[in-house]
Design a protein around this motif. Structure first.
Motif, mmCIF file in Angstrom:
data_model
loop_
_atom_site.group_PDB
_atom_site.id
_atom_site.type_symbol
_atom_site.label_atom_id
_atom_site.label_comp_id
_atom_site.label_asym_id
_atom_site.label_seq_id
_atom_site.Cartn_x
_atom_site.Cartn_y
_atom_site.Cartn_z
ATOM 1 N N GLU A 152 9.243 -11.763 -6.312
ATOM 2 C CA GLU A 152 8.023 -12.157 -5.320
ATOM 3 C C GLU A 152 7.501 -11.322 -4.539
ATOM 4 O O GLU A 152 6.362 -11.601 -3.738
ATOM 5 N N GLY A 153 8.111 -10.172 -4.156
ATOM 6 C CA GLY A 153 7.548 -9.072 -3.137
ATOM 7 C C GLY A 153 6.165 -8.735 -3.898
ATOM 8 O O GLY A 153 5.355 -8.211 -3.051
ATOM 9 N N HIS A 154 6.045 -8.804 -4.831
ATOM 10 C CA HIS A 154 4.573 -8.373 -5.677
ATOM 11 C C HIS A 154 3.424 -9.235 -4.973
ATOM 12 O O HIS A 154 2.347 -8.666 -4.825
ATOM 13 N N PHE A 155 3.610 -10.462 -4.558
ATOM 14 C CA PHE A 155 2.716 -11.171 -3.978
ATOM 15 C C PHE A 155 2.981 -11.731 -2.752
ATOM 16 O O PHE A 155 1.885 -12.069 -1.734
ATOM 17 N N HIS A 156 4.112 -11.827 -2.048
ATOM 18 C CA HIS A 156 4.458 -12.501 -1.167
ATOM 19 C C HIS A 156 5.040 -11.353 -0.010
ATOM 20 O O HIS A 156 5.178 -12.128 1.056
ATOM 21 N N SER A 157 5.150 -10.313 -0.143
ATOM 22 C CA SER A 157 5.562 -9.151 1.047
ATOM 23 C C SER A 157 4.483 -9.121 2.152
ATOM 24 O O SER A 157 3.131 -9.539 1.695
ATOM 25 N N ASP A 158 4.673 -8.496 3.126
ATOM 26 C CA ASP A 158 3.701 -8.188 4.083
ATOM 27 C C ASP A 158 2.565 -7.285 3.430
ATOM 28 O O ASP A 158 1.510 -7.533 3.858
ATOM 29 N N LYS A 159 2.866 -6.502 2.857
ATOM 30 C CA LYS A 159 1.969 -5.614 1.962
ATOM 31 C C LYS A 159 2.248 -5.780 0.572
ATOM 32 O O LYS A 159 3.125 -5.009 -0.132
ATOM 33 N N PRO A 160 1.707 -6.742 -0.146
ATOM 34 C CA PRO A 160 1.937 -7.061 -1.523
ATOM 35 C C PRO A 160 1.799 -6.007 -2.469
ATOM 36 O O PRO A 160 0.939 -5.122 -2.487
ATOM 37 N N TRP A 161 2.934 -5.917 -3.396
ATOM 38 C CA TRP A 161 3.101 -4.583 -4.246
ATOM 39 C C TRP A 161 1.910 -4.454 -5.129
ATOM 40 O O TRP A 161 1.573 -3.320 -5.611
ATOM 41 N N TRP A 162 1.401 -5.604 -5.632
ATOM 42 C CA TRP A 162 0.464 -5.487 -6.882
ATOM 43 C C TRP A 162 -0.844 -4.888 -6.371
ATOM 44 O O TRP A 162 -1.501 -4.320 -7.420
ATOM 45 N N ASP A 163 -1.213 -5.060 -5.352
ATOM 46 C CA ASP A 163 -2.469 -4.302 -4.816
ATOM 47 C C ASP A 163 -2.265 -3.254 -3.772
ATOM 48 O O ASP A 163 -3.214 -2.715 -2.936
ATOM 49 N N TYR A 164 -0.957 -2.850 -3.646
ATOM 50 C CA TYR A 164 -0.565 -1.750 -2.558
ATOM 51 C C TYR A 164 -1.522 -0.321 -2.530
ATOM 52 O O TYR A 164 -1.967 -0.245 -1.633
ATOM 53 N N HIS A 165 -1.824 -0.301 -3.591
ATOM 54 C CA HIS A 165 -2.428 1.136 -3.923
ATOM 55 C C HIS A 165 -3.898 1.018 -3.218
ATOM 56 O O HIS A 165 -4.474 1.904 -2.803
ATOM 57 N N GLU A 166 -4.644 -0.194 -3.091
ATOM 58 C CA GLU A 166 -5.704 -0.348 -2.641
ATOM 59 C C GLU A 166 -5.924 -0.115 -1.346
ATOM 60 O O GLU A 166 -7.095 0.327 -0.591
ATOM 61 N N ARG A 167 -4.958 -0.117 -0.628
ATOM 62 C CA ARG A 167 -4.748 0.191 1.189
ATOM 63 C C ARG A 167 -5.076 1.618 1.190
ATOM 64 O O ARG A 167 -5.257 2.012 2.265
ATOM 65 N N LEU A 168 -4.702 2.384 0.087
ATOM 66 C CA LEU A 168 -4.897 3.926 0.459
ATOM 67 C C LEU A 168 -6.657 4.184 0.010
ATOM 68 O O LEU A 168 -6.771 5.449 0.629
ATOM 69 N N ALA A 169 -7.323 3.512 -0.694
ATOM 70 C CA ALA A 169 -8.690 3.977 -0.968
ATOM 71 C C ALA A 169 -9.378 4.294 -0.035
ATOM 72 O O ALA A 169 -10.318 5.449 -0.004
ATOM 73 N N ALA A 170 -9.668 3.274 1.238
ATOM 74 C CA ALA A 170 -10.676 3.714 2.126
ATOM 75 C C ALA A 170 -10.241 4.822 3.034
ATOM 76 O O ALA A 170 -11.171 5.550 3.280
ATOM 77 N N PRO A 171 -9.051 4.973 3.631
ATOM 78 C CA PRO A 171 -8.706 6.185 4.210
ATOM 79 C C PRO A 171 -9.073 7.470 3.448
ATOM 80 O O PRO A 171 -9.285 8.427 4.119
ATOM 81 N N LEU A 172 -8.399 7.259 2.079
ATOM 82 C CA LEU A 172 -8.571 8.570 1.358
ATOM 83 C C LEU A 172 -10.150 8.906 1.060
ATOM 84 O O LEU A 172 -10.590 10.023 1.102
ATOM 85 N N ALA A 173 -11.207 7.785 0.943
ATOM 86 C CA ALA A 173 -12.381 8.094 0.740
ATOM 87 C C ALA A 173 -12.948 8.767 1.942
ATOM 88 O O ALA A 173 -13.715 9.790 1.806
ATOM 89 N N VAL B 180 -12.362 6.020 -5.525
ATOM 90 C CA VAL B 180 -10.925 6.536 -5.330
ATOM 91 C C VAL B 180 -9.843 5.699 -5.601
ATOM 92 O O VAL B 180 -9.800 4.465 -5.471
ATOM 93 N N SER B 181 -8.790 6.192 -6.399
ATOM 94 C CA SER B 181 -7.542 5.457 -6.778
ATOM 95 C C SER B 181 -6.512 6.362 -6.591
ATOM 96 O O SER B 181 -6.398 7.752 -6.501
ATOM 97 N N VAL B 182 -5.045 5.796 -6.681
ATOM 98 C CA VAL B 182 -3.959 6.579 -6.379
ATOM 99 C C VAL B 182 -3.219 6.361 -7.499
ATOM 100 O O VAL B 182 -2.991 5.253 -7.827
#
Length: 424
Positions: A68-89, A99-101
């Motif tokens: 359930e961590g994929h969807f219900h953790s503080d930073k859900p795993w299924w879209d975790y990579h999306e959090r890196l896109a804006a600062p990397l951009a 940008v993707s990782v």
């Protein structure tokens, strides 16, 4: 500024350094109970202290939530990579959707060449720099062979001029013009790993595009080190590792840039997998691939969140400081290192020379004359972590996030002592 080779002056510069507190945000290896002088951020950046908590957060979510961590953790795993896109951009000069990782650097370059190296009978040449990083040489050769071509015919290397240690931009532009309609791809390391030279990416990209070629960049030594404007330069694609100036941990995930004009297309050649299909319909398990409208379309597998966690932690520091401030300190601290090296070179004539041109980032490469590996070993035995490249080059990279001016002064004293000892 008029530099001085004194401890008091170095400490004065440190006192004036607006980024000095960030040194405390990183873990340093120790030598005889003291922090080492760490000049190998161009090979592996130091660990941000924040990284442990980000990894621990995922481990705890895994323990408490399981799948359930994929969807219900503080930073859900299924879209975790999306959090890196804006600062990397912000760091690479891109739009967030460009940008993707994913994966690692050479893997990503191979995947990107599936899309952007499409040789024809007449347009099949690849332009790169002479003696590119070995991984780039291997991947270009294997890609060319995959298409049934001969690397000796398809790969064109721009050489340095006789007796020089750097490439001239005019030679690269001239070679692009010479290849003309036969040029399919330009792929060069944005910052050369050996001599630390920063290539004129804007001019080279413009020339490559004018010739009708695709243009990509290996930014392993550039991302987090120099100013980049990939979108505005009209670069087609780029990739970088995250463990050098980006401080994400050994062998960690790679970032990619894919120009907006190539996004959202169903017909672009691409190796595809589940995680690149549309997020909205991904779990409907459709039999036909529907690409994400972003660079995430090139993702094949779900993100390795334990690897991305320290990368995200490091990016929080980049967000807090900004590339402008890092580059300003980089320029001054590298200039101070250059000043110290020139002073020592005058005292111990003929012992070494700096082969990094004025177009540079963090790194200065020092070519040794008559000393070789024993001098490097002396530095390592006295608390200096630098980097050796055969046959006789020491690479020095005083990263602005965590290196101090006092480090530079102390290094100079150790280097001089080592040379004088070996000259006796």
């Amino acid at each position: 500024m008029q530099f001085q080779n004194t401890l008091a002056f170095a400490q004065q510069l440190d006192a004036q350094d607006e980024l000095r507190s960030y040194r405390n945000e990183f873990h340093f290896p120790k030598w005889e109970g003291k922090q080492v002088i760490y000049f190998t951020g161009n090979s592996l950046g130091l660990q941000p202290k924040l990284a442990q908590s980000y990894v621990d957060g995922i481990m705890n979510d895994w323990k408490e939530l399981g799948v359930e961590g994929h969807f219900h953790s503080d930073k859900p795993w299924w879209d975790y990579h999306e959090r890196l896109a804006a600062p990397l951009a912000k760091i690479v000069g891109a739009h967030a959707e460009e940008v993707s990782v994913m994966n690692t650097l050479s893997v990503n370059l191979h995947l990107l060449l599936v899309s952007f190296y499409r040789p024809t009978k007449t347009r099949f040449k690849i332009l790169c720099e002479e003696k590119a990083f070995p991984s780039d040489q291997y991947l270009l050769q294997s890609q060319v062979r995959f298409h049934g071509l001969d690397p000796k015919e398809a790969i064109v290397e721009v050489k340095k001029r006789e007796g020089e240690h750097f490439w001239r931009t005019e030679d690269i532009l001239s070679k692009i013009e010479e290849l003309g309609d036969g040029l399919a791809l330009v792929l060069i390391g944005g910052v050369n790993y050996y001599n630390g030279q920063v290539f004129d990416m804007e001019s080279i990209t413009k020339a490559g595009k004018a010739a009708g070629a695709m243009v990509g960049w290996d930014l392993a030594h550039a991302a987090g080190n120099i100013a980049l404007e990939l979108h505005d330069w009209d670069v087609d694609f780029a990739a970088w590792c995250s463990y050098k100036y980006m401080n994400s941990g050994p062998g960690n995930a790679s970032g990619v840039f894919i120009n907006k004009k190539h996004l959202g297309k169903d017909d672009i050649p691409r190796f595809e997998g589940w995680w690149g299909t549309k997020k909205e319909t991904r779990f409907l398990m459709k039999p036909v691939f529907e690409p994400m409208a972003t660079a995430d379309a090139w993702q094949i597998s779900n993100p390795p969140v334990l690897a991305l966690a320290p990368y995200l932690a490091s990016l929080q520091l980049f967000e807090a400081v900004g590339m402008d401030a890092l580059i300003a300190k980089r320029n001054q601290i590298v200039a101070y290192l250059e000043f110290i090296l020139h002073g020592i070179a005058q005292e111990v004539k003929g012992s070494f020379e700096i082969i990094t041109p004025k177009e540079r980032g963090c790194q200065l490469s020092v070519l040794l004359h008559g000393h070789g590996r024993p001098l490097f070993d002396y530095l390592m035995q006295h608390g200096v972590l630098a980097d050796w490249r055969e046959p006789n080059v020491i690479r020095l990279a005083p990263v602005p996030f965590y290196c101090s001016y006092e480090d530079i002064f102390r290094f100079g004293q150790i280097l001089k002592d080592g040379i004088l000892l070996q000259n006796d």
